[in-house]
Scaffold this motif. Structure first.
Motif, PDB file in Angstrom:
ATOM      1  N   SER A  43       0.840  -1.201   0.000  1.00 15.23           N
ATOM      2  CA  SER A  43       0.000   0.000   0.000  1.00 15.23           C
ATOM      3  C   SER A  43       0.874   1.249   0.000  1.00 15.23           C
ATOM      4  N   GLU A  44       0.243   2.391  -0.279  1.00  8.06           N
ATOM      5  CA  GLU A  44       0.999   3.638  -0.308  1.00  8.06           C
ATOM      6  C   GLU A  44       1.564   3.977   1.075  1.00  8.06           C
ATOM      7  N   GLY A  45       0.774   3.770   2.108  1.00 11.59           N
ATOM      8  CA  GLY A  45       1.247   4.055   3.461  1.00 11.59           C
ATOM      9  C   GLY A  45       2.430   3.182   3.848  1.00 11.59           C
ATOM     10  N   GLU A  46       2.378   1.908   3.486  1.00 13.90           N
ATOM     11  CA  GLU A  46       3.479   0.995   3.792  1.00 13.90           C
ATOM     12  C   GLU A  46       4.729   1.379   2.996  1.00 13.90           C
ATOM     13  N   PHE A  47       4.549   1.774   1.720  1.00 13.85           N
ATOM     14  CA  PHE A  47       5.667   2.195   0.886  1.00 13.85           C
ATOM     15  C   PHE A  47       6.333   3.441   1.468  1.00 13.85           C
ATOM     16  N   VAL A  48       5.513   4.412   1.874  1.00 16.06           N
ATOM     17  CA  VAL A  48       6.054   5.648   2.451  1.00 16.06           C
ATOM     18  C   VAL A  48       6.824   5.330   3.730  1.00 16.06           C
ATOM     19  N   SER A  49       6.266   4.457   4.552  1.00 14.56           N
ATOM     20  CA  SER A  49       6.936   4.091   5.803  1.00 14.56           C
ATOM     21  C   SER A  49       8.286   3.427   5.537  1.00 14.56           C
ATOM     22  N   LEU A  50       8.339   2.489   4.591  1.00  7.37           N
ATOM     23  CA  LEU A  50       9.589   1.809   4.256  1.00  7.37           C
ATOM     24  C   LEU A  50      10.610   2.786   3.679  1.00  7.37           C
ATOM     25  N   TYR A  51      10.152   3.675   2.821  1.00  3.11           N
ATOM     26  CA  TYR A  51      11.030   4.649   2.172  1.00  3.11           C
ATOM     27  C   TYR A  51      11.650   5.594   3.198  1.00  3.11           C
ATOM     28  N   VAL A  52      10.810   6.126   4.056  1.00  9.73           N
ATOM     29  CA  VAL A  52      11.301   7.069   5.069  1.00  9.73           C
ATOM     30  C   VAL A  52      12.233   6.374   6.042  1.00  9.73           C
ATOM     31  N   LYS A  53      11.890   5.156   6.445  1.00 13.54           N
ATOM     32  CA  LYS A  53      12.738   4.430   7.393  1.00 13.54           C
ATOM     33  C   LYS A  53      14.107   4.109   6.792  1.00 13.54           C
ATOM     34  N   SER A  54      14.135   3.795   5.510  1.00 17.39           N
ATOM     35  CA  SER A  54      15.399   3.432   4.868  1.00 17.39           C
ATOM     36  C   SER A  54      16.305   4.631   4.621  1.00 17.39           C
ATOM     37  N   PHE A  55      15.719   5.785   4.302  1.00 18.88           N
ATOM     38  CA  PHE A  55      16.530   6.939   3.917  1.00 18.88           C
ATOM     39  C   PHE A  55      16.548   8.060   4.954  1.00 18.88           C
ATOM     40  N   ALA A  56      15.999   7.832   6.115  1.00 18.29           N
ATOM     41  CA  ALA A  56      15.919   8.880   7.145  1.00 18.29           C
ATOM     42  C   ALA A  56      17.320   9.282   7.616  1.00 18.29           C
ATOM     43  N   PRO A  57      17.516  10.564   7.917  1.00 15.63           N
ATOM     44  CA  PRO A  57      18.816  11.023   8.428  1.00 15.63           C
ATOM     45  C   PRO A  57      18.945  10.716   9.920  1.00 15.63           C
ATOM     46  N   ARG A  58      19.138   9.458  10.235  1.00 16.90           N
ATOM     47  CA  ARG A  58      19.201   9.027  11.633  1.00 16.90           C
ATOM     48  C   ARG A  58      20.372   9.672  12.365  1.00 16.90           C
ATOM     49  N   TRP A  59      21.436   9.978  11.617  1.00 16.34           N
ATOM     50  CA  TRP A  59      22.629  10.556  12.249  1.00 16.34           C
ATOM     51  C   TRP A  59      22.304  11.875  12.950  1.00 16.34           C
ATOM     52  N   ALA A  60      21.373  12.642  12.403  1.00  9.11           N
ATOM     53  CA  ALA A  60      21.048  13.937  13.018  1.00  9.11           C
ATOM     54  C   ALA A  60      20.432  13.741  14.398  1.00  9.11           C
ATOM     55  N   PHE A  61      19.581  12.745  14.537  1.00  8.94           N
ATOM     56  CA  PHE A  61      18.942  12.487  15.831  1.00  8.94           C
ATOM     57  C   PHE A  61      19.941  11.903  16.836  1.00  8.94           C
ATOM     58  N   TYR A  62      20.815  11.026  16.362  1.00 11.91           N
ATOM     59  CA  TYR A  62      21.834  10.475  17.256  1.00 11.91           C
ATOM     60  C   TYR A  62      22.833  11.544  17.682  1.00 11.91           C
ATOM     61  N   LEU A  63      23.163  12.464  16.780  1.00  9.58           N
ATOM     62  CA  LEU A  63      24.081  13.546  17.124  1.00  9.58           C
ATOM     63  C   LEU A  63      23.465  14.478  18.159  1.00  9.58           C
ATOM     64  N   ALA A  64      22.187  14.790  17.990  1.00  9.57           N
ATOM     65  CA  ALA A  64      21.502  15.627  18.983  1.00  9.57           C
ATOM     66  C   ALA A  64      21.452  14.926  20.333  1.00  9.57           C
ATOM     67  N   ALA A  65      21.181  13.617  20.327  1.00 12.00           N
ATOM     68  CA  ALA A  65      21.145  12.862  21.583  1.00 12.00           C
ATOM     69  C   ALA A  65      22.522  12.837  22.240  1.00 12.00           C
ATOM     70  N   GLY A  66      23.568  12.682  21.438  1.00 15.56           N
ATOM     71  CA  GLY A  66      24.921  12.671  21.983  1.00 15.56           C
ATOM     72  C   GLY A  66      25.291  13.988  22.631  1.00 15.56           C
ATOM     73  N   CYS A  67      24.919  15.099  21.997  1.00 12.34           N
ATOM     74  CA  CYS A  67      25.200  16.411  22.592  1.00 12.34           C
ATOM     75  C   CYS A  67      24.410  16.627  23.873  1.00 12.34           C
ATOM     76  N   ALA A  68      23.168  16.188  23.892  1.00  8.92           N
ATOM     77  CA  ALA A  68      22.350  16.328  25.104  1.00  8.92           C
ATOM     78  C   ALA A  68      22.930  15.509  26.252  1.00  8.92           C
ATOM     79  N   VAL A  69      23.374  14.299  25.954  1.00 14.33           N
ATOM     80  CA  VAL A  69      23.983  13.460  26.991  1.00 14.33           C
ATOM     81  C   VAL A  69      25.278  14.095  27.487  1.00 14.33           C
ATOM     82  N   ALA A  70      26.072  14.677  26.580  1.00 11.85           N
ATOM     83  CA  ALA A  70      27.320  15.333  26.995  1.00 11.85           C
ATOM     84  C   ALA A  70      27.045  16.514  27.908  1.00 11.85           C
ATOM     85  N   ILE A  71      25.995  17.280  27.616  1.00 17.28           N
ATOM     86  CA  ILE A  71      25.652  18.417  28.473  1.00 17.28           C
ATOM     87  C   ILE A  71      25.224  17.937  29.856  1.00 17.28           C
TER      88      ILE A  71
END
Length: 196
Positions: free
Chosen positions: A54-82
């Motif tokens: 389905s379109e919803g499943e395709f969008v979910s797979l696409y976003v999950k595969s290409f999401a910029p996860r590094w940005a969220f992990y970098l923000a979490a790392g800075c918050a933990v450092a603070i």
């Protein structure tokens, strides 16, 4: 002056964290729009690639595969450092004082000396490096599968097992040493070495 510089440093970290989160959220939104366009294009040109998805499943797979996860992990790392920096600045000097007293409390190793400053500096670095290691490990171990595999799995098709060893393509020539060049070089070395 010290209080202002500390507040300025915290403000810089906060802006960096917000920038990472903002970038990540904007990219997720853009990826969702790209996924809808990709789904519409595939439905028109390659409908076999969307069989049973389905379109919803395709969008979910696409976003999950290409999401910029590094940005969220970098923000979490800075918050933990603070959060961990004040804890480190309390724990490290306390441990240093105990070790300093247990070893005889030499004047050169007191709180104002280079040994103390070295210990505090690298202790704070270690307090920041450990969470960075954990977050980097999580980033790599929780990486999503490639989009083509995820889409094939959603269609119910088997995923080919990766062997890890690639055969040499037939078009690739093997490198063979030039035997004539070796014979010429050994003959010339033999002639040039014997002089009367």
């Amino acid at each position: 002056m010290y209080d202002f510089s500390l507040q300025l440093l915290l403000a810089v970290f906060a802006v960096f964290i917000l920038a990472c989160l903002g970038y990540g959220l904007l990219r997720l939104r853009a990826l969702s729009a790209d996924a809808r366009e990709e789904y519409a294009d595939r439905a028109a040109t390659k409908p076999a690639t969307l069989r049973g998805v389905s379109e919803g499943e395709f969008v979910s797979l696409y976003v999950k595969s290409f999401a910029p996860r590094w940005a969220f992990y970098l923000a979490a790392g800075c918050a933990v450092a603070i959060v961990l920096s004040p804890v480190a600045l309390v724990i490290i000097p306390a441990i240093y004082d105990q070790i300093w007293r247990a070893t005889g409390a030499a004047d050169w190793a007191g709180r104002g000396g280079y040994v103390f400053m070295f210990t505090v500096f690298f202790g704070v670095v270690a307090f920041g490096a450990l969470p960075a290691f954990v977050l980097a490990r999580l980033h790599h171990t929780r990486a999503p599968e490639p989009f083509t595999h995820a889409l094939a799995r959603a269609r119910g098709e088997p995923i080919p097992e990766e062997t890890g060893w690639r055969r040499r393509p037939k078009w690739a020539r093997r490198v063979r040493p030039d035997t004539d060049a070796d014979a010429d070089s050994s003959a010339s070395a033999g002639d040039g070495g014997s002089s009367d």
